[in-house]
Design an enzyme around this catalytic site. Structure first.
Site, PDB file in Angstrom:
ATOM      1  N   LYS A   1       0.845  -1.192   0.000  1.00 10.75           N
ATOM      2  CA  LYS A   1       0.000   0.000   0.000  1.00 10.75           C
ATOM      3  C   LYS A   1       0.882   1.245   0.000  1.00 10.75           C
ATOM      4  CE  LYS A   1      -4.048  -2.066   0.264  1.00 10.75           C
ATOM      5  NZ  LYS A   1      -3.588  -3.355  -0.253  1.00 10.75           N
ATOM      6  N   ASP A   2       0.279   2.367  -0.357  1.00 12.66           N
ATOM      7  CA  ASP A   2       1.007   3.624  -0.479  1.00 12.66           C
ATOM      8  C   ASP A   2       1.675   4.040   0.819  1.00 12.66           C
ATOM      9  OD1 ASP A   2      -1.638   3.656  -2.107  1.00 12.66           O
ATOM     10  OD2 ASP A   2      -0.249   4.909  -3.237  1.00 12.66           O
ATOM     11  N   LYS A   3       2.742   4.821   0.673  1.00 13.79           N
ATOM     12  CA  LYS A   3       3.380   5.387   1.861  1.00 13.79           C
ATOM     13  C   LYS A   3       2.643   6.653   2.304  1.00 13.79           C
ATOM     14  CE  LYS A   3       7.530   7.449   3.768  1.00 13.79           C
ATOM     15  NZ  LYS A   3       8.935   7.844   3.564  1.00 13.79           N
TER      16      LYS A   3
END
Length: 710
Positions: free
Chosen positions: A260-262
């Site tokens: 998942k995105d940071k």
């Protein structure tokens, strides 16, 4: 006429055919030396709608980008509780009373056939001690030496299946070449394997080894603990690495469906083997920006690709347009028509050395050039990291560089560590990089070709209907096509991650290409067009490989033309390393157009840019806890339900007035009212939310662009 309309709406974007005719091999392309990759350089050129764009800032705050995983069951994953279930903390122990009424004659006779008379007598005495209750937890018997490993396995399995109140492990025999099986009562304890225990050669002192044994794990619990991982402004591997360190295990112990995105607030499912929920729940007090909860035990761990997609809640701040009708029309169009399913910029990295550059070098067999691109200094990254790269380039000091190099630079560290053992072996150094990372470079080049082909498809034929020569999923496969995903489409790279390409790339999942071996596509014929059997939603384009078909119209030619300009053949390998060859990759298909599901949007007004405009899972939990605390407090102070209404109302009024006054003062002195566009939608795991946002704004999705706006 359609093509001219599209060209007009693209404004400054040049026709694709002109762009492709001016392409040069990567090693001679001067424009790639800028700070970060631009959309036009990786084939992101077109839009679906001809509507004008507008200004808006993406990810002004990381809470403006909320991602909730959607499981294979179709449920959106939310963190709703941080508490561990009470029953999970209960240890199941063997009760002597359960054994006293049993007759073990049949089991003993079966064991006699397996082990012999001598061991049978030892076992009888042990069973008698267990049944009588006079045995100590650490008391055991050691069977006669067994040199054959398969025979030892059969003995271990006998106790697992027939006498579960006893457990076994393997110890050294009388001489160095022999092994014996030790048998003891299953007490459900940690078997002497405390935190500081060590294995010893002496058979009598050796701690019990429970590897392969289920003795220490309750039968009523699944072997995998599944939980929901909530994180803020952290990438998946960073969060799991921290959890692993606190649990005293390794990051590879965790299973998850995708990264998942940071720069976002994300919630996803994670599994870990044989861990207690109470142990993980206790970490919440120490964790910052990470929370775990919704614990349950399951029989299988998660693997990459086991998700339907992601639910996004995206807030675009400081919206600016000539009028709100433009914004409303753009949002409505996105919901109805969708967007071009490009691979987003994060697919190609955020520094000046894009991942597809390295992939192209690998496909050409230029090992030294590929290593240099991974190691050399680059624009667009932190000064400290750049200085380390420059130090190595000037000094060649491997050991000194490794001491300074951050651990998240996985590829760089792997190459330098290999050079310590095999100086100058560039191919071996590349193969030392974790497989998912090194293959990501090649996949990035496939994505580069796909993006350009998708742009040409839109420029030449628009987005209204299928045309002769298009590739589509066969209608006969309708029941299966949602699950027929490519190795790239199995990835969960939703949204825009602004980390450098070197950070944690070993965590980008790449599924087996064989997953799409049964996918069926066909080339559109005149009969298909006349029957109106297919729509634009069925159109796919291939990711190059040995088992894919290409469109029979002019779109198919762009693959070979573009690859040829980069010195790459799609049908022949330039070297003997199969791993870095498109001819050794099966290939896959990807939909050209994507519509967001469950799409909703609203315009918001705000004044304080520091206040969140969307609720996260932790916001919901905090509200629930606050209301529960107030309710419990009221019940204790007023057990009969009586409340001093007048006093209470005055307090509430005063507090509200103070808050309102503070806000009004701050707004009047320093802040103006701003407009935000809040979006909610669900995308398959292979899709990039940033490409949906790009369709709305008609502006670049690069991190640098939105930082400049901010």
């Amino acid at each position: 006429m359609l093509r001219s309309q599209i060209a007009k709406s693209l404004k400054n974007i040049k026709p694709f055919l002109k762009i492709s005719s001016s392409l040069k091999p990567y090693s001679h392309r001067p424009e790639m030396s800028m700070n970060s990759v631009e959309e036009s350089q990786v084939g992101i050129l077109c839009y679906i709608s001809q509507l004008p764009g507008f200004r808006g800032i993406l990810k002004q705050r990381y809470s403006d980008f909320i991602v909730n995983e959607v499981g294979l069951d179709g449920n959106v994953v939310h963190l709703t509780t941080l508490d561990s279930p009470l029953e999970i903390a209960v240890e199941k122990k063997v009760e002597v009373a359960d054994l006293q009424d049993r007759d073990y004659t049949n089991e003993i006779e079966s064991f006699r056939v397996l082990a012999g008379d001598s061991d049978v007598e030892k076992l009888k005495k042990l069973i008698d001690q267990v049944v009588s209750g006079v045995i100590n937890d650490d008391e055991s018997i050691v069977l006669c030496p067994i040199s054959d490993k398969s025979h030892r396995t059969a003995v271990h399995n006998f106790f697992k299946e027939r006498m579960k109140f006893l457990v076994t492990d393997t110890v050294d025999g009388p001489d160095s070449s022999s092994k014996c099986i030790r048998v003891r009562m299953n007490s459900g304890s940690n078997n002497g394997r405390g935190r500081n225990s060590r294995k010893r050669k002496n058979r009598d002192d050796k701690p019990y080894d429970s590897r392969g044994s289920d003795s220490s794990w309750p039968e009523n619990l699944g072997k995998f603990l599944r939980f929901h991982l909530y994180k803020e402004n952290k990438d998946t591997q960073e969060a799991l690495g921290l959890l692993a360190k606190m649990l005293g295990t390794k990051p590879r112990s965790f299973g998850f469906s995708g990264t998942k995105d940071k720069r976002a607030v994300t919630t996803q499912r994670v599994t870990i083997f044989k861990q207690r929920a109470s142990k993980l729940a206790a970490l919440n007090e120490k964790l910052i920006g990470i929370k775990v909860g919704n614990f349950c035990h399951v029989n299988e761990g998660l693997v990459l690709g086991q998700l339907q997609g992601n639910r996004f809640t995206v807030t675009l701040r400081r919206i600016s347009a000539e009028n709100e009708d433009i914004i409303r029309a753009a949002a409505t169009s996105l919901g109805e028509n969708g967007f071009i399913n490009y691979f987003g910029l994060q697919r190609f990295g955020s520094s000046s050395i894009a991942t597809h550059l390295i992939g192209a070098a690998l496909l050409r067999g230029e090992w030294k050039a590929a290593v240099s691109m991974v190691l050399e200094p680059r624009e667009g990254e932190k000064d400290a990291t750049r200085q380390i790269r420059e130090y190595y380039k000037e000094s060649g000091d491997i050991e000194g560089t490794l001491r300074q190099l951050p651990r998240y630079l996985v590829a760089e560290r792997a190459i330098l560590q290999c050079f310590q053992k095999c100086p100058g072996n560039y191919l071996q150094a590349l193969l030392a990089i974790p497989r998912t990372l090194r293959m990501m470079f090649v996949h990035s080049y496939q994505s580069y070709l796909w993006n350009h082909a998708a742009s040409m498809r839109v420029q030449n034929y628009g987005f209204k209907q299928v045309v002769l020569g298009d590739l589509v999923y066969c209608k006969e496969e309708d029941n299966d096509k949602e699950t027929l995903t490519s190795p790239l489409e199995c990835e969960d790279e939703a949204g825009d991650d602004d980390t450098h390409i070197d950070c944690n790339l070993e965590d980008i999942p790449v599924a087996d290409l064989s997953e799409v071996k049964n996918a069926s596509v066909k080339v559109i014929s005149e009969e298909d067009i006349a029957a109106e059997k297919y729509s634009i939603e069925d159109i796919v384009l291939p990711l190059p490989g040995s088992r894919v078909s290409y469109p029979s119209n002019e779109i198919g030619k762009i693959y070979n033309d573009l690859a040829k300009k980069d010195g790459i053949s799609l049908t022949e390998s330039a070297h003997n390393s199969k791993e870095f060859s498109l001819t050794n990759m099966t290939g896959a298909y990807r939909r050209v157009f994507q519509k967001p599901k469950d799409f909703e949007w609203e315009l918001l007004k705000y004044t304080d840019p520091n206040l969140p405009l969307a609720e996260t899972d932790m916001d919901v939990i905090a509200k629930s806890r606050a209301s529960r605390i107030v309710r419990d407090s009221d019940e204790k102070e007023n057990p009969h339900g009586c409340r001093p209404e007048a006093e209470n109302c005055n307090n509430e009024t005063n507090i509200s007035a103070n808050v309102k006054d503070d806000t009004q003062t701050e707004t009047s002195e320093s802040q103006e009212s701003q407009t935000a566009l809040k979006l909610g939608f669900t995308l398959p795991a292979s899709c990039y939310a940033t490409m949906a946002i790009r369709e709305l704004l008609k502006t670049s999705t690069s991190v640098a662009f939105h930082r400049a706006l901010n």
